[in-house]
Design an enzyme around this catalytic site. Sequence first.
Site, PDB file in Angstrom:
ATOM      1  N   ASP A 133       0.837  -1.204   0.000  1.00  0.00           N
ATOM      2  CA  ASP A 133       0.000   0.000   0.000  1.00  0.00           C
ATOM      3  C   ASP A 133       0.873   1.256   0.000  1.00  0.00           C
ATOM      4  O   ASP A 133       1.651   1.479   0.928  1.00  0.00           O
ATOM      5  CB  ASP A 133      -0.884  -0.066   1.258  1.00  0.00           C
ATOM      6  N   GLY A 144      -5.188   3.661  -7.813  1.00  0.00           N
ATOM      7  CA  GLY A 144      -5.426   3.865  -9.242  1.00  0.00           C
ATOM      8  C   GLY A 144      -4.577   4.965  -9.864  1.00  0.00           C
ATOM      9  O   GLY A 144      -4.731   5.268 -11.044  1.00  0.00           O
ATOM     10  N   ASP A 183     -10.500   4.383  -1.083  1.00  0.00           N
ATOM     11  CA  ASP A 183     -11.069   3.379  -0.172  1.00  0.00           C
ATOM     12  C   ASP A 183     -12.594   3.316  -0.247  1.00  0.00           C
ATOM     13  O   ASP A 183     -13.273   4.349  -0.247  1.00  0.00           O
ATOM     14  CB  ASP A 183     -10.676   3.703   1.275  1.00  0.00           C
TER      15      ASP A 183
HETATM   16  C1  GLA Z   1      -5.253   2.572   2.965  1.00  0.00           C
HETATM   17  C2  GLA Z   1      -5.790   1.457   2.077  1.00  0.00           C
HETATM   18  C3  GLA Z   1      -6.837   0.658   2.839  1.00  0.00           C
HETATM   19  C4  GLA Z   1      -6.228   0.102   4.127  1.00  0.00           C
HETATM   20  C5  GLA Z   1      -5.619   1.216   4.956  1.00  0.00           C
HETATM   21  C6  GLA Z   1      -4.822   0.670   6.134  1.00  0.00           C
HETATM   22  O1  GLA Z   1      -6.230   3.525   3.250  1.00  0.00           O
HETATM   23  O2  GLA Z   1      -6.314   1.968   0.897  1.00  0.00           O
HETATM   24  O3  GLA Z   1      -7.326  -0.389   2.043  1.00  0.00           O
HETATM   25  O4  GLA Z   1      -5.246  -0.850   3.795  1.00  0.00           O
HETATM   26  O5  GLA Z   1      -4.749   2.025   4.171  1.00  0.00           O
HETATM   27  O6  GLA Z   1      -4.167   1.661   6.851  1.00  0.00           O
END
Ligand code: GLA
Length: 401
Positions: free
Chosen positions: A156, A206, A227
């Site tokens: 991430d 994205g 998210d």
């Molecule tokens: C980001 C990601 C989420 C999740 C959080 C965790 O916002 O997009 O899917 O993994 O981090 O901190």
Amino acid sequence: MNVSHLRSALLLCCLIPLTPASICFGQARSAPVAAPTPPMGWNSWNHFASKVDDATVRASADALVSSGMKDAGYIYVNIDDTWEAPERDAQGRIQTNKKFPDMKALADYVHSKGLKLGIYSSPGDKTCAGYLGSLGHEEQDAQSYADWGIDYLKYDLCGFRKEMKAQGGGDDSAKSEQMMEDAYTKMHNAIVKTGRPMVLSMCQYGWGAVWRWGASVGGNLWRTTGDIQDKYASMANIGFGQAGLSRFAGPGHWNDPDTLEVGNGGMNREEYRTHMSLWAMLAAPLLAGNDLAKMTPETLSILTNKDVIAIDQDALGRQGDRVATEGPLEVWARPLANGDRAVAIFNREGRAMSYKADLKLAGVKSQAHLRDLWEDKDVVAANGEYMAVVPAHGVILLRAH
Ligand code: GLA
């Protein structure tokens, strides 16, 4: 297949949208394709966020088995952010915090149930929740995951934005895109070096039109959006916003519109059916995001509808796309391996609406046999037109044979 061959194959797919996915990727690779169908399982974030711990993960693995979800195809048990200790050890190795006393033992437990274990990190120095990321420790971290028996990594971006800014790149600049490509390539190579197969799930919302290059840096799936939240508007914006991305998905490399919210309580039955149907039409990963140990029969029945899952997991791996719209009504179609078509008629309005769907636009032959997959009954069209009454925020999902 080396990276330059893969890039050429990707370019071919982008330039010629009808190129079969198997030519783009599947058959060209000699090693077995990781994630030949979209990954299915569970992810801790949507329901548990920072409260996830060893006991939650074990209980979720138990529930996958006892509920029948494992038999329906849900295999990955994925720990999201907040498992990491604040400091590395003297050798620089990543440590778990006290919520996860023994990651190897947890992996053994999950594997003993016939399931697979996923973990989470960031190419930055910090994760989104402020825990330790992998920057400068990519090979070491991949090796720790391999030693523990990890099968899946969600990587991430978050903390890496700082590096991009420091190099003068905004979130969507060419410079940043190159930096993201390099960062994901680095982790992909680190995983390959361990010799342990792991699915690589890219999460950078994205940016830089990742669907164009995610597969070429080793991603098996890539988030296409920000998210998801457990609200119809969020789910619908993300899901319907995937229109036009179908040609970038195929066996081993999937668009990821984020994990499921089914069962978290913020949507009604029709809205969760829309969520599940849309994700199936999109060949999206099906990672449940609810508390599996406390599911209602309705939640379980939505998550385990075998006909809907069969569309998501169809071996052809061709993502569906929108074929018609009329105001809030949308028709999406998806070709399936045996020549069948999946057709979804969505109603984005907050009240029921009738609609005469022209099935020819969805590639359905006039003599096709039609089955309504949520109502579990055969239905008929007249002269290739299907008269539907679609519930508020709901869907009619058909399989045409
Ligand atoms: C980001 C990601 C989420 C999740 C959080 C965790 O916002 O997009 O899917 O993994 O981090 O901190």
